[in-house]
Design an enzyme around this catalytic site. Structure first.
Site, mmCIF file in Angstrom:
data_model
loop_
_atom_site.group_PDB
_atom_site.id
_atom_site.type_symbol
_atom_site.label_atom_id
_atom_site.label_comp_id
_atom_site.label_asym_id
_atom_site.label_seq_id
_atom_site.Cartn_x
_atom_site.Cartn_y
_atom_site.Cartn_z
ATOM 1 N N ALA A 263 0.850 -1.186 0.000
ATOM 2 C CA ALA A 263 0.000 0.000 0.000
ATOM 3 C C ALA A 263 0.889 1.241 0.000
ATOM 4 C CB ALA A 263 -0.912 -0.010 1.220
ATOM 5 N N ALA A 264 1.964 1.167 0.758
ATOM 6 C CA ALA A 264 2.856 2.308 0.841
ATOM 7 C C ALA A 264 4.151 1.894 1.507
ATOM 8 C CB ALA A 264 2.203 3.421 1.657
ATOM 9 N N MET A 265 5.155 2.743 1.377
ATOM 10 C CA MET A 265 6.436 2.474 2.016
ATOM 11 C C MET A 265 6.950 3.760 2.629
ATOM 12 S SD MET A 265 8.930 0.611 2.927
ATOM 13 C CE MET A 265 10.405 1.237 3.735
ATOM 14 N N GLU A 266 7.400 3.626 3.889
ATOM 15 C CA GLU A 266 7.692 4.807 4.698
ATOM 16 C C GLU A 266 9.074 5.410 4.478
ATOM 17 O OE1 GLU A 266 7.394 1.631 6.044
ATOM 18 O OE2 GLU A 266 8.981 1.295 7.519
ATOM 19 N N HIS B 202 -0.326 5.565 9.192
ATOM 20 C CA HIS B 202 0.651 4.492 9.398
ATOM 21 C C HIS B 202 2.049 4.926 8.922
ATOM 22 C CE1 HIS B 202 1.685 0.038 9.334
ATOM 23 N NE2 HIS B 202 2.672 0.557 8.636
ATOM 24 N N GLU B 203 2.128 5.380 7.694
ATOM 25 C CA GLU B 203 3.447 5.714 7.141
ATOM 26 C C GLU B 203 4.076 6.882 7.881
ATOM 27 O OE1 GLU B 203 4.677 3.492 5.392
ATOM 28 O OE2 GLU B 203 2.751 2.501 5.076
ATOM 29 N N HIS C 3 5.758 5.857 11.005
ATOM 30 C CA HIS C 3 7.086 5.279 10.752
ATOM 31 C C HIS C 3 8.178 6.326 10.590
ATOM 32 C CE1 HIS C 3 6.235 1.090 10.558
ATOM 33 N NE2 HIS C 3 5.528 1.111 9.452
ATOM 34 N N GLU D 57 5.938 -2.443 13.013
ATOM 35 C CA GLU D 57 4.706 -2.539 12.231
ATOM 36 C C GLU D 57 3.472 -2.606 13.130
ATOM 37 O OE1 GLU D 57 4.614 -1.673 9.415
ATOM 38 O OE2 GLU D 57 6.641 -1.981 8.687
HETATM 39 ZN ZN ZN Z 1 4.557 -0.162 8.229
#
Ligand code: ZN
Length: 1022
Positions: free
Chosen positions: A424-427, A460-461, A464, A483
Site C-alpha cells: 500500500a505504501a512504504m515509509e 501508518h506511514e 514510521h 509494524e
Molecule cells: Zn509499516
C-alpha cells in the site's frame, strides 16, 4: 524500530544507539561460529523492550539528534569523479556488452529484454570473458575448498554479512536512462575496519559490476584488488584484496556498475501511466526489506546505519526525488541535468529511496516549518486528488511531533503517488511512496470506507517517520514491533483527525483483533517474533501476524499498564500488581504462537467460586503444530483476564485476574442465581473467552432484553468469540446464531460489523451446499427489520463527510450489504433500479457509500450488457477509487464465461495493474460460481503468477490464501495437496497454512454442518 535485545537479565533501560553498538559487536543469534561472526551466541529473547518502547524511543531520539548534528558538522566529501559512470558517453551505456567482467561478475540481461529472473550465467557471458572467468572460478573453488578444510563457511556464503567492516558514509551517483530503462552508478563507501581482513563482502544483486577499487583514506594509497566476484546465492559482491585491511583505519571502496530499471515491483523499477493519450514512464524504488542491493552495492542490513549523499543525473524533461531535498542542480548543454541531494542523517538502506518521473506537485508547510509536497500524475494534481492527503499529512506531523515530543527530523517530506507498487505504501524517510489507490482521493466520488483506507495508510506511514526511520529495528525479527506500533497508531491517529469515529475503541476490534485471531488460530501459525536468516526468508516476516497481532499485543499492554503510563513511558515497569512480571508475560505472547481460549465454569459445589482454565485455541484440533518445541499441551500464557458480573439491569465494575495456570479456582463475590459472568472487558485482551452453556444462555437473554448493559465492544466480542468457538467445535453451532437474533434492536455499527464479518466465512462454508437456502433465509430474517428501519441513503452523501454521521452511514451500509448479498428482494430491486437509471441516463446517481454493493448486486442479477457497461466504465474512469470498485464488481457475475474472460484479462498489465490482478482472482474465488474457476486458473497460471509476485512474498501469500481459503470439499483438498507436491517453491509456509485451512473446512463440514442445518430447520418452523 531499534528496540532490540537485552543481553543480561533485566538490565536497566539503555539508550538505543548504545545497544546498537553492542549488537554490532556481538552479532545476532544464530551466526555460525568462527572468526567472522565474533562472539555470536544465541541472544536472550526478552520483552522488556516492549515496555520500554517509549522511554527508549525518547532516548533514542535524543541520541539520533546528536548524531545528526555531529554528522552535519563533519562534511565528509570524498573526491570522486562523476564522469566515470556513463556521463562521459554520449548515450546510455551498453549494459553488459563490453566484455570486461571483473571477477566473473554476471551482466544483467540486455535492456529491453523482459526482466524476470536472471539468465543462466553461461548464456550471458561474452566469449572473451569466458577464459578469464573460468580461471577465476578455479581460484574461487580453491578458496572455497580451503574454507571447507577449515570446516568453515566462507564469509560470502553465510546468511549474514561478516561483521568486520562497517559503512560510515555512501556517496552514490546515478545516471538514469529512461529511454531504455537502464541506469549506471558509482558508489563510494567509506568503511571502518573493526577486524583485519582480506575480504570485503557487501550486498549486490542483479547488476553488472564494471570496476572495483579500494583506497586507504587520507593517505590515498590504493589497496590492490586481487579479484572480485558476485555470489548470487547470498546476493553479495566479494572483493578479495592483496593485503589485509588494517584495524581502525578507514578505507574508501569505489564500485562502478550498471543495471536495469526493471519492469517489476522491487529494487529500482519502472511503471507507467497514460497522459493525454500518451504512455509515460517513471522509475521508483522499493528497497524494504532486502532490495536496495539491486539498486546499488551496499551493506543491506538494517543495523548498518550510515549517511548517504545521492546525486541523480537524468534528462531535463524528468525530475528526480530522494529522501533529502535537492541542494544544487547542474544543467548540461545536451538536455541532461544532475540533481545533488543533501546528505541524509544516519539511516539504514531499506528506507532510502529515489524516483525519476515527470510528476507535478502541490505543497503545504507545517507550523514547525516542514515542507510537505504531494507528487502525482499531473492530471491527478490538477483535479486536486492529492489535496486530502496533503492536508491530513500536515495535521498528522503536528500530532506526532506533539505525541513523541520530538520534531520531524528532515527538512521536507514528499509523498509520492505511483500507479504500481507491491505494498500500500512504504515509509521511506522524507520520501514516502504510496500506491495511487491509497493516497489519491476525489471527495466527490469516494465512499467513507475509501476515505478511511487512505487516511489510515497515511497515518501508518507517518508514524514510521519516527517509529521505524528515526529508530530502526536492528534485525528483521523485530519488525512486528515497528509494524504493530504503526498499525495500532492507524487507529489512534485517525481518532485524532476524526474524534467522533472512536476507531481505537471500536473498529480496532473487527479490523485487527478479530481478523488476526482467524489467522493465529491455525496450528501452522507462527510466533509474532520470528527468526529469520536467509534474505529470501525476510519477506516472510511482513505478514498480518506481525502487523495485526503486534498491534493487538501493544494495545493489550497499553491497557493493562494504563494508557498514560504507556504514552509517557516513564519507566520500564517491572511489575504490575504484586506478582506479575511483565517481561515474562510478554515473552509468552511474542515467542509462543497462537493465543489461549479461557473457559469460565461455574462451580456446582461451592458457591461464588468459578473455575478458570486456559488452553491453546485452534480451529482444527487434529492439526499438528509445526513447532517442535511446543506440544499443544505445553502452551501457557499469563493472561490479564478482566471480568465483571452482571444481572438484568446492571454490570459490576471489572476486576483483573491474572491467570497463569492451566486451571485455577477463583472466588467471585456477589454471584447470584441469575447473574452472568463476562470476561475480557471491552476485548482489550488477545484471547477468546468461553463459558458453560448456562452462562451463554444468560448472556443471550441479556442481549435480547437490554443489550446496552453490555458495552458495544463486548457485544461485538461475544459475537466474534461465539462464531469462532463454534467453528472450532468448542461450542454448539446454534449459540452464535441465537446471539445474532438480538441484532434487530442493535443500533450500533460495531456489533453488526462483527456479525457480518463472522458470518462471512460461515457463508462460504455453506454457499455450495444443497440446504444453503435455509441458512440464507435465517440470516435474512435477522436483517430484515433493521434494513426496513434504516432504508437507503437518499442523496450523494455529505460532500464534507460529516463526522457525526459516520457510524450511522457505516451501519446502514453494513445492513444493506447483508440484505443484498443474502438476497433481500427489496434490496435487489433497489440495486437494479439504480443501475438501470445510470445506464439510461448516463448519470451516476448511486449514493457513494453503497456504490460497490450496487455495482456488485447489479452485475450478479442483471444480464451481460450490465457487465459490459461496468467493464466500459472501468476503462473510462480516471478516479482510482472508482476504478477499483468497478473492477471488483465484475467478479460478482454468475456467468462463468464472463468470469473466465475476466480472469484471463487480469494478467494483462496494460488492462489490470499488477497489484490489482491478485484482487480479481481472489474475488472470483469468493464467488460461489467462480470458486472452482479461480482455483483452476490459479493452478494453470501458477508459474506466471509466481514469477510475477513470488519475490514479493506478501502478495504471493495473499493470493494463495485468497484462492484457497474457501475450498471445502475432500476433492478440492486432494487437488490442493497434489498441486503443492508438484509446485511448492518458496511459499511453503503459505501452502501449509492453506492445507490446514482447507482441512479444517472439510472437517467442519463433516462434523458440524448437519447439526447447524438441523437447528436452522427447527428454528425456522417456529
Ligand atoms: Zn509499516
Amino acid at each position: 524500530m531499534a528496540l532490540e535485545e537485552k543481553r543480561e537479565k533485566r538490565p536497566p533501560v539503555t539508550p538505543m544507539m548504545i545497544e546498537e553498538e553492542a549488537a554490532l559487536r556481538n552479532g545476532s543469534r544464530g551466526l555460525p561460529p568462527g572468526p567472522w561472526a565474533e562472539a555470536a551466541g544465541p541472544r536472550p529473547r526478552t520483552t522488556e523492550r516492549h515496555i520500554a518502547v517509549h522511554k527508549r524511543l525518547v532516548l533514542g531520539f535524543a541520541v539520533s539528534i546528536l548524531a545528526l548534528l555531529a554528522v552535519t558538522m563533519v562534511a565528509v566529501l570524498l573526491s570522486v569523479r562523476f564522469e566515470e559512470c556513463g556521463a562521459a558517453a554520449d548515450g546510455p551505456p551498453r549494459v553488459g556488452g563490453n566484455g570486461s567482467l571483473p571477477g566473473g561478475a554476471r551482466p544483467p540481461p540486455r535492456a529491453g529484454q523482459s526482466p524476470g529472473r536472471p539468465e543462466p550465467e553461461e548464456q550471458a557471458r561474452g566469449g572473451e570473458a569466458t577464459a578469464a572467468a573460468a580461471a577465476e572460478e578455479e581460484e574461487e573453488e580453491e578458496e572455497e575448498e580451503e574454507w571447507q578444510r577449515r570446516r568453515l563457511l566462507p564469509p560470502w556464503a553465510r546468511p549474514r554479512l561478516p561483521r568486520h567492516l562497517r559503512p560510515l558514509h555512501y556517496n552514490l551517483m546515478l545516471s538514469a536512462f529512461m529511454e531504455n530503462f537502464t541506469f549506471c552508478g558509482e558508489v563510494n563507501v567509506q568503511l571502518e575496519v573493526r577486524n583485519a581482513s582480506r575480504y570485503i563482502v557487501l550486498h549486490a544483486h542483479r547488476m553488472h559490476i564494471e570496476a572495483v577499487r579500494v583506497a586507504e583514506d587520507k593517505l590515498a594509497g590504493a589497496v590492490r584488488v586481487a579479484r572480485s566476484f558476485l555470489y548470487p546465492q547470498t546476493q553479495v559482491l566479494v572483493v578479495v584484496l592483496n593485503r589485509s585491511l588494517e584495524v581502525q583505519r578507514s578505507y574508501n571502496l569505489k564500485i562502478i556498475y550498471n543495471a536495469l530499471i526493471e519492469n517489476e515491483l522491487l529494487g529500482f523499477f519502472r511503471s507507467s501511466y497514460v497522459l493525454h493519450g500518451e504512455r509515460r514512464f517513471l522509475g521508483v524504488t522499493q528497497f524494504s526489506p532486502t532490495h536496495a542491493r539491486k539498486a546499488f552495492p551496499c551493506f543491506d542490513e538494517p543495523i548498518y546505519k550510515a549517511t548517504f549523499k545521492i546525486s541523480i543525473r537524468h534528462q531535463a524533461t524528468y525530475i528526480s526525488l530522494s529522501n533529502m531535498p535537492v541542494e544544487t542542480s547542474v544543467f548540461e548543454e545536451d538536455g541532461w541535468v544532475t540533481d545533488h541531494f543533501s546528505q541524509t542523517p544516519l539511516m539504514s538502506t531499506y528506507y532510502l529511496a529515489w524516483a525519476v518521473c515527470n510528476f507535478t506537485y502541490r505543497e503545504t508547510v507545517t507550523k514547525s516549518g516542514v515542507v510537505v509536497r504531494l507528487y502525482a500524475r499531473p492530471d491527478a494534481i490538477r483535479r486536486g486528488s492529492g489535496d486530502y492527503a496533503l492536508n491530513i499529512t500536515r495535521r498528522l506531523i503536528e500530532f506526532y511531533e506533539d505525541y513523541f515530543k520530538v520534531p520531524y527530523s528532515l527538512p521536507k517530506l514528499d509523498l509520492l503517488a505511483v500507479p504500481k507498487h507491491p505494498y500500500a505504501a512504504m515509509e521511506n524517510w522524507g520520501l514516502s511512496v504510496f500506491v495511487e489507490q491509497r493516497i489519491l482521493l476525489d471527495p466527490s466520488i469516494s465512499s467513507i470506507s475509501y476515505l478511511l483506507d487512505v487516511t489510515m495508510v497515511i497515518v501508518h506511514e507517518l508514524c514510521h517517520q519516527w517509529f521505524g526511520d528515526l529508530v530502526t529495528p536492528v534485525w528483521w525479527e523485530d519488525v512486528w514491533l515497528k509494524e504493530g506500533f504503526a498499525h495500532y497508531f492507524e487507529f489512534v491517529g485517525t481518532d485524532y483527525l476524526y474524534p467522533g469515529w472512536n476507531m481505537e475503541k471500536q473498529r480496532f476490534l473487527t479490523d485487527v483483533l478479530h481478523e488476526v485471531m482467524l489467522l493465529d488460530g491455525l496450528a501452522s501459525s507462527h510466533p509474532v517474533s520470528q527468526e529469520v536468516q536467509q534474505a529470501t526468508d525476510i519477506d516472510r516476516v511482513f505478514d498480518w501476524i506481525a502487523y495485526k497481532k503486534g498491534a493487538a499485543l501493544i494495545r493489550m499492554l497499553a491497557n493493562f499498564m494504563g494508557h498514560s503510563v504507556f504514552q509517557m513511558g516513564l519507566q520500564a515497569l517491572k511489575r504490575v500488581g504484586k506478582s506479575v512480571n511483565i517481561q515474562e508475560v510478554m515473552d509468552q505472547w511474542t515467542l509462543q504462537m497462537g493465543y489461549p481460549v479461557i473457559t469460565i465454569l461455574g462451580n456446582e459445589t461451592t458457591e461464588n467460586v468459578i473455575v478458570i482454565s486456559q488452553e491453546r485455541f485452534v480451529y482444527d484440533s487434529d492439526a499438528k503444530t509445526k513447532d517442535p518445541d511446543f506440544g499443544d499441551n505445553s502452551y501457557l500464557w499469563q493472561i490479564p483476564l478482566t471480568i465483571a458480573v452482571g444481572n438484568t439491569s446492571h454490570i459490576s465494575s471489572e476486576a483483573i485476574i491474572w491467570v497463569s495456570n492451566k486451571s485455577e479456582h477463583h472466588r467471585i463475590p456477589a454471584l447470584e442465581e441469575a447473574s452472568w459472568l463476562l470476561g475480557n472487558i471491552n476485548q482489550t485482551g488477545y484471547f477468546r473467552v468461553n463459558y458453560d452453556v448456562r452462562n451463554w444462555r444468560l448472556l443471550i437473554n441479556q442481549l435480547t432484553r437490554n443489550h446496552e448493559v453490555i458495552s458495544v465492544s463486548n457485544r461485538a466480542g461475544l459475537i466474534d468469540d461465539a462464531f469462532n468457538l463454534a467453528r472450532a467445535g468448542y461450542l454448539p453451532q446454534n449459540i452464535p446464531l441465537e446471539i445474532i437474533r438480538y441484532l434487530s434492536e442493535e443500533k450500533d455499527f460495531l456489533p453488526w460489523h462483527a456479525a457480518s464479518r463472522a458470518l462471512y466465512p460461515l457463508d462460504k462454508l455453506l454457499d455450495r451446499t444443497e440446504s444453503y437456502s435455509i441458512f440464507n433465509e435465517y440470516i435474512l430474517r435477522q436483517v430484515a427489520s433493521m434494513y426496513l428501519k434504516l432504508g437507503w441513503p437518499t442523496n450523494n452523501l455529505n460532500k464534507s463527510l460529516v463526522q457525526a454521521s459516520y457510524q450511522h452511514e457505516e451501519l446502514r451500509r453494513e445492513v444493506i450489504m447483508l440484505a443484498c448479498s443474502f438476497g433481500n428482494k427489496h434490496c435487489h430491486q433497489q440495486a437494479a433500479t439504480l443501475i438501470s437509471d445510470w445506464i439510461s441516463s448516463n448519470r451516476n446517481r448511486i449514493p457513494l457509500n453503497v456504490r460497490d454493493i450496487v455495482y456488485c448486486t447489479g452485475v450478479s442479477l442483471m444480464d451481460e450488457d450490465v457487465w459490459e457497461f461496468i467493464w466500459m466504465k472501468f476503462h473510462s474512469t480516471i478516479a482510482v477509487s472508482e476504478k477499483k470498485i468497478l473492477l471488483e464488481a465484475l467478479t460478482c457475475s454468475d456467468d462463468r464465461n464472463l468470469l473466465n474472460r475476466l480472469l484471463n484479462l487480469s494478467l494483462n498489465s496494460e488492462v489490470v495493474l499488477d497489484q490489482d490482478a491478485i484482487d480479481v482472482i481472489i474475488h472470483v474465488a469468493r464467488n460461489p460460481h467462480g470458486r472452482d474457476l479461480a482455483w483452476k486458473f490459479f493452478r494453470e497460471k501458477w508459474k506466471i503468477l509466481n514469477a510475477r509476485y513470488g519475490e514479493a512474498l506478501f502478495m504471493n501469500s495473499k493470493l494463495i490464501s485468497g484462492v484457497t481459503e474457501f475450498l471445502n470439499t475432500e476433492e478440492e483438498l486432494r487437488e490442493l495437496k497434489n498441486f503443492i507436491k508438484s509446485y511448492e517453491e518458496g511459499s511453503a509456509a503459505s501452502f501449509s497454512r492453506a492445507v490446514e485451512t482447507v482441512e479444517a473446512n472439510v472437517r467442519w463440514q463433516r462434523l458440524y454442518k448437519e447439526e447447524l442445518f438441523q437447528w436452522l430447520r427447527k428454528s425456522l418452523t417456529h
